[in-house]
Motif scaffolding. Sequence first.
Motif: not given
Length: 133
Positions: A124-133
């Motif tokens: 995860l990059s700094p100040v980031s996010g992801m949604i995994l499905i």
Amino acid sequence: MKKCLCLLLSLTMLCLCAGAALAETVALKVWGSQEDQELLAFFRQLGQLRRERLSMQEGDLTYLHARGGVLVLRRQLGDEITVAALNAGEDAAEVAIPWPRELAREALTFQQFYAPGGKLRLRLSPVSGMILI
């Protein structure tokens, strides 16, 4: 700027757990009449995803990782799994989480991740996010 980005991550998590309408309302109150149309479109995209995925509306909520500025949680209803991974920190972070299938897909970018042996490794990059499905 950092406060703004952390707020954005917090609103994203709120959208995943409580609903897009609530997150959108909070975002409009924070940014007022000068809200960023791109940001608003992002929350609407999250809302659409939440309407399409029952696991984002109900089911079990499990915290998979919570350390420093990194939070990873899983919502699961039956066989449907949605994972939100957020890094509010200033440094990149790596986490490994259990994943029941060979592939995971990021819900908004469609990027695919390979999960050998039931472990999904994320950077995860700094100040980031992801949604995994």
